[in-house]
Enzyme design. Structure first.
Site, mmCIF file in Angstrom:
data_model
loop_
_atom_site.group_PDB
_atom_site.id
_atom_site.type_symbol
_atom_site.label_atom_id
_atom_site.label_comp_id
_atom_site.label_asym_id
_atom_site.label_seq_id
_atom_site.Cartn_x
_atom_site.Cartn_y
_atom_site.Cartn_z
ATOM 1 N N ASP A 116 37.215 16.618 23.818
ATOM 2 C CA ASP A 116 38.553 16.499 24.383
ATOM 3 C C ASP A 116 38.497 15.761 25.721
ATOM 4 O O ASP A 116 37.595 15.988 26.532
ATOM 5 C CB ASP A 116 39.123 17.911 24.575
ATOM 6 C CG ASP A 116 40.554 17.911 25.045
ATOM 7 O OD1 ASP A 116 41.419 17.436 24.302
ATOM 8 O OD2 ASP A 116 40.802 18.403 26.163
ATOM 9 N N GLU A 174 18.509 15.807 19.343
ATOM 10 C CA GLU A 174 17.446 16.782 19.076
ATOM 11 C C GLU A 174 17.621 17.420 17.697
ATOM 12 O O GLU A 174 16.707 18.058 17.186
ATOM 13 C CB GLU A 174 17.461 17.887 20.135
ATOM 14 C CG GLU A 174 17.074 17.430 21.538
ATOM 15 C CD GLU A 174 17.131 18.593 22.523
ATOM 16 O OE1 GLU A 174 16.946 19.752 22.084
ATOM 17 O OE2 GLU A 174 17.376 18.343 23.716
#
Length: 530
Positions: free
Chosen positions: A199, A255
């Site tokens: 957002d 990751e």
């Protein structure tokens, strides 16, 4: 697939309005889980959930008070895990909304920060001394109206809020803030989410010198309904330091296998430029979207300019195009002057399917849903109260999903939190059979998925007069009539209709596009006005 997000289709779910399973009139996570088969039947790749975190709901969940738990209004963490499992069983990725730029004023960290000037989190939010005359430090304004600075009597300072006063901005210049927010995201990655919708991604950093924003030269003369639109927001957002944090976000998601982020660029002047900057290379966002296609503009030139400018700035970047979301008037209503509702709805999905990049659909647009006319006593949205009647807020696009023709449209057994009116209920899922908008969405999205040119092809626009938008995606010619009046074109060479179409006919090298007609053509490398 590691790059599943590239050229993907995401379906946005507004949890309060999708399906109520508890009988309180408000949608919830078990309700979403029960309806996921409908979403999967559209042929989309992912869902995006608007916020379901713990919140006092001053801004319908975009004011978070606990970033690692589910608000009881929507369910529990166990309910979320069940949704995640069901979505994955159906082949759907799950993206969750992350509201990082600000928290609720009820978040424990803000409560601590405002208590005094020397506590451990004193600098976790943006605190500034008043001017000698007691006024705010500069002219920055809130998106929701009024000054972006709120006086706090305990600290005897102002704090920054780009939205409601109950949504104080985090201070991203404090490294510990960044570290902590990344940890909250890791919590959800470890839980199995496939990515994040970020957002207000360009709001994270503010100018530490607190320089005043200049007027927007486009809007500085005539007062606007919302004075926020009268400034060029050079210093309250869009700061260069943002790029470093985006790289930290990308390093975190990298990751994990096959995770993605899409950022909302809340900017009117430089949206395409910022989208391109934020998605350039492989160390920032995977995708970004703006409000460039969420406004009233509906011309071939407008859509062409937005696509061309993005790819000129970021040839290998990935935009995410959409026509509707939970913040804007639904596009069938917004563009009502340009065609009949069903024809416009079918044209819209055909256009999106032709655009290079990823796509995002907003719940119920696959029904050709229209904006609900909200009366003042029905309002829940803060900016609606602030700017009524010239701006009625965002409630009109947030009314509940309509599943059938029953009293509350299959959404709830109670009184819904926003009204379900006859015009909206008429466009329910159960009633949409062959030839419907819903059938067109399924057909067009299936065609896009099965057509390499629409998934991977580069775009070459044709110089066609308004109201025709035309381009080639590799060897596939895409033609759209953006008007309620018939237009005629001539193909350079004889071509053949392929895939779905609307109000279109090809006779030899002649193309007739009726009102809001569209067609996909193979065998022709161009077209011109007849």
């Amino acid at each position: 697939m590691q790059d599943w997000w590239r050229n993907s289709v995401t379906y946005q779910i507004y949890p309060r309005s999708f399906q109520d399973s508890s009988g309180n009139g408000i949608g919830d996570i078990p309700g979403i889980t029960a309806r996921l088969a409908h979403v999967a039947s559209l042929g989309v790749d992912a869902i995006w959930l608007s916020p379901v975190f713990t919140s006092p709901m001053a801004d319908m969940g975009y004011d978070v008070s606990d970033y690692t738990d589910i608000d009881p209004l929507f369910g529990t963490l166990a309910d979320f895990d069940a949704l995640l499992a069901r979505a994955h069983d159906l082949g759907l990725k799950v993206i969750i909304d992350q509201v990082l730029s600000h928290s609720s004023d009820q978040h424990p960290f803000f409560v601590e920060s405002r208590a005094c000037r020397d506590n451990p989190r004193a600098d976790w939010y943006v605190w500034v001394d008043p001017m000698p005359d007691g006024s705010p430090p500069n002219n920055w304004v809130s998106v929701f109206g009024g000054s972006a600075w709120e006086w706090d009597a305990r600290r005897r300072q102002y704090y920054l809020h780009n939205f409601l006063a109950s949504q104080p901005d985090f201070n991203f210049h404090t490294p510990a803030v960044q570290d902590w927010l990344l940890q909250t995201m890791r919590f959800w990655l470890n839980r199995g989410v496939d990515g994040f919708r970020l957002d207000t991604v360009n709001f994270y950093f503010h100018d530490q010198k607190l320089r005043p924003n200049p007027p927007d030269p486009r809007n500085a003369v005539t007062p606007k309904v919302n004075p926020y639109d009268m400034q060029d927001h050079l210093y309250s957002k869009n700061r260069p330091e943002n790029l470093g944090f985006l790289e930290r976000l990308r390093a975190l998601t990298d990751e994990y296998d096959a995770r993605a982020m899409v950022g909302e660029v809340g900017e009117s002047r430089r949206a395409g430029e910022i989208m391109a900057q934020y998605t350039a290379g492989t160390t920032r966002l995977h995708m970004a979207y703006s409000f460039d296609m969420l406004g009233p503009e509906f011309t071939a030139g407008h859509f062409r300019q937005k696509l061309e400018s993005f790819y000129a700035a970021a040839p290998n970047g990935c935009p995410c195009w959409s026509f509707s979301n939970h913040d804007v008037i639904r596009h069938v209503t917004r563009w009502a002057d340009h065609g009949a509702p069903d024809a416009l709805a079918k044209l819209a999905i055909a256009m999106l399917a032709g655009f290079e990049g990823s796509l995002c659909l907003y719940q119920a647009e696959e029904l050709g849903q229209t904006e609900t006319d909200i009366l003042y006593h029905e309002l829940t949205d803060p900016p609606g109260f602030k700017f009524w009647p010239d701006y009625k807020g965002r409630d009109g696009c947030r009314t509940p999903m309509v599943w059938d023709g029953s009293a509350q449209a299959g959404f709830t057994s109670a009184t819904p939190w926003l009204p379900i009116k006859p015009q909206q209920k008429a466009r329910n899922v159960a009633s949409q059979g062959a030839g419907s908008v819903l059938a067109a969405y399924r057909e067009v999205l299936a065609f896009r998925k099965s057509t390499p040119a629409l998934r991977q092809g580069r775009t070459r626009f044709l110089d066609l007069p308004e109201p025709v938008l035309g381009f080639l995606r590799d060897d596939l010619l895409c033609l759209y009539n953006l008007s309620p009046t018939e237009v005629r074109l001539t193909l350079n060479t004889q071509g053949h209709l392929t895939g779905p179409s609307q109000n279109a006919e090809i006779i030899d090298t002649n193309v007739i596009l009726g009102p809001n007609g569209f067609v996909f053509v193979t065998g022709a490398d161009g077209a011109k006005a007849a």
